[in-house]
Design an enzyme around this catalytic site. Structure first.
Site, PDB file in Angstrom:
ATOM      1  N   SER A 248       0.830  -1.185   0.000  1.00 20.98           N
ATOM      2  CA  SER A 248       0.000   0.000   0.000  1.00 20.98           C
ATOM      3  C   SER A 248       0.881   1.258   0.000  1.00 20.98           C
ATOM      4  CB  SER A 248      -0.931  -0.059   1.214  1.00 20.98           C
ATOM      5  OG  SER A 248      -1.964   0.866   1.125  1.00 20.98           O
ATOM      6  N   ASP A 476      -8.573  -3.661  -6.546  1.00 24.36           N
ATOM      7  CA  ASP A 476      -8.093  -3.088  -5.291  1.00 24.36           C
ATOM      8  C   ASP A 476      -8.798  -1.753  -5.060  1.00 24.36           C
ATOM      9  OD1 ASP A 476      -6.517  -1.663  -3.333  1.00 24.36           O
ATOM     10  OD2 ASP A 476      -4.868  -3.038  -3.748  1.00 24.36           O
ATOM     11  N   HIS A 504      -7.396  -5.444  -1.014  1.00 22.29           N
ATOM     12  CA  HIS A 504      -6.264  -4.513  -1.036  1.00 22.29           C
ATOM     13  C   HIS A 504      -4.972  -5.282  -0.811  1.00 22.29           C
ATOM     14  CE1 HIS A 504      -3.940  -0.964  -0.655  1.00 22.29           C
ATOM     15  NE2 HIS A 504      -3.925  -0.891   0.665  1.00 22.29           N
TER      16      HIS A 504
END
Length: 535
Positions: A248, A476, A504
């Protein structure tokens, strides 16, 4: 309330979830980690004007400046952390790399779990779970250090360091717990001028609190500075090159390191990638679309089930029903069994939280059923509290404070004021009819920040770096797949691995195909064929 660029993995839930068998496409070779050596240059360089116009990030000189040598030559004292198998220490870094002053040094929390064997130790594997504001120490101790594949843990010391301003590393604080409770209830979809003024006042109070409590540190929590801290830790641990898995926002941190120190890049995995060339407004629009895509996937799954509270006809019906439900909460919050009611803003955050991983979909169906059919908002409130890191005793972690502090320093605010945000609502709603208004108004938070930004959109090419593996997930919500394509297109040595799936990030989330590719790279130094797709 503010969901802007809060890019994070699901922590322990993702590391301990039951593995789901998945397959690969794009190759006849059963081992996706079959290629060795440098990756071929990517052909995906974006023709987006923002990317073309963005200034490349310049590498720092390879020689360590004399005034920084004491930091690079320090010795860490390791102690038992109280978590079996883990050691903890503190790394000293300068508050300001351009003007080091030992009286202002920061001490950053570091943890490690030493390689367990068998096999030759390959060095330190640094892990960052995202955020910005996620605790790498917590993630390593609760997830990566025990949940990463055994062959990886056997060969590497698994290392996590809370970045400056985060968790145990000089944490930034902005509001009291009661003030934070009020902040999370603020209406982020204002209907009139009075509600707009209340929203902007909430952003102003938040920004003022951060400035008053953080002081000088507020100007020194940028991603560039955090990346420089990682280089100090690399050297102190005795590694010539940094080996790294970033998820991320951790991909932005890792890519920044690669841009600053390309010759010190070891085996790099950037999972759930960000595109550093985009403006804050574009990032917010893209993320709005990403969450809409994720909600559509949830809705498609939901409407085929007997227990779906959003109808049984189509995702469009589910979208309409959710929108109507959230709109009702705007004027009629639900009881939750405690003094706090479920407001529209809290319910929206609860729904968005469940988009990060499909493992939360059953929980969201249950929460929506309780709220929409029984008038009980407790379960949705619990999902929102999980997102905000609010404990049962009413105390908050610092993730939201660190998140805003890093974001607002890294990039200029997307809007100059409420008028611009109001005009942007229509465009945001094209990307998501349900979440568009929320995202557009939430993007106003940095407008009132009391610290001038030090960063701007830029390309990261990292010329001369070793192969970098970029991983993108097609649905995502928080880091849309196009961002992975964008980052892979900029990095001179990138290979793109695609996971055709939901949720995610992709590594250690149930895909044998993805895990095999990443493990093969980390352990053997081989990269999958560029364009490999796992499903």
């Amino acid at each position: 309330m503010d969901t802007r660029r809060l890019l994070r993995t699901g922590g322990v839930a993702l590391a301990t979830a039951a593995l789901l068998l998945s397959g690969c496409s794009g190759s006849d070779d059963p081992d996706p980690g079959r290629s060795s050596g440098a990756a071929e240059p990517s052909s995906r360089l974006s023709d987006d004007r923002e990317t073309r116009d963005a200034t490349p990030l310049e590498a720092l000189p390879e020689e360590i400046p004399a005034n920084l040598e004491p930091y690079y030559e320090q010795k860490l004292t390791w102690k038992d952390c109280g978590v079996p198998g883990f050691q903890c220490s503190r790394l000293r870094v300068p508050l300001d790399y351009d003007a080091p002053d030992r009286s202002k040094d920061l001490r950053l929390a570091v943890t490690r779990k030493k390689a367990s064997g068998p096999g030759e130790r390959l060095g330190s594997l640094h892990v960052n779970p995202g955020g910005p504001g996620g605790s790498a120490v917590d993630y390593v101790q609760l997830a990566a250090g025990v949940g990463y594949p055994a062959p990886v843990r056997a060969r590497y010391d698994i290392v996590g360091m809370d970045p400056r301003g985060v968790a145990r590393s000089e944490p930034i604080e902005c509001l009291s717990d009661k003030e934070m409770d009020a902040y999370t209830r603020t209406d982020v979809t204002p209907d009139d001028q009075g509600e707009i003024e209340k929203l902007t006042a909430a952003f102003e109070r938040f920004a003022k609190g951060c400035k008053e409590r953080a002081g000088e540190l507020l100007g020194h929590v940028s991603t560039v500075e955090a990346a420089r801290d990682m280089d100090v830790l690399r050297a102190v641990l005795g590694d010539d090159r940094l080996t790294y898995v970033g998820a991320s926002y951790g991909t932005y941190l890792g890519a920044t390191y690669a841009g600053l120190f390309p010759s010190r890049v070891g085996r790099f995995v950037l999972d759930g990638a960000m595109d550093p060339s985009l403006s804050s407004e574009q990032l917010n629009r893209d993320q709005t679309a990403g969450f809409d895509t994720a909600f559509t996937a949830f809705a498609e799954d939901c409407v085929g089930r007997d227990d779906c509270p959003l109808g049984s006809k189509s995702p469009k019906e589910a979208e309409r029903r959710l929108g109507d439900f959230l709109e009702r909460l705007d004027t009629r919050p639900l009881k939750t069994g405690e003094p706090r009611e479920l407001t529209e803003s809290l319910a929206t955050v609860g729904v968005l939280n469940a988009m990060y991983t499909e493992y939360y979909w059953p929980k969201l169906r249950s929460a929506l059923t309780s709220a929409m059919k029984d008038g009980d908002g407790a379960e949705l409130l619990s999902l929102a509290d999980d997102y905000y890191e609010r404990d049962a005793d009413g105390s908050y972690g610092n993730i939201m404070y660190a998140n805003a502090s890093v974001n607002c320093l890294d990039l200029p605010a997307p809007f100059d004021g409420p008028a611009e945000a109001k005009r942007a609502v229509a465009e945001f709603r094209k990307h998501s009819p349900v979440f568009g208004r929320n995202f557009a108004w939430s993007a106003l938070n940095c407008t009132y920040w009391q610290q001038e930004p030090t960063g701007e959109p830029h390309r990261i090419e990292a010329k001369g770096a070793a192969p970098i593996l970029v991983v993108g997930t097609t649905r995502d919500p928080a880091t849309p797949y196009k961002w992975a394509e964008g980052l892979a297109g900029q990095l001179s040595s990138a290979t793109l691995l695609t996971y055709d799936g939901d949720g995610h990030t992709a590594y250690v989330r149930g895909s044998d195909c993805v895990d095999s590719a990443v493990n093969g790279y980390l352990i053997r130094g081989t990269v999958p064929k560029d364009g490999t797709t796992c499903s």
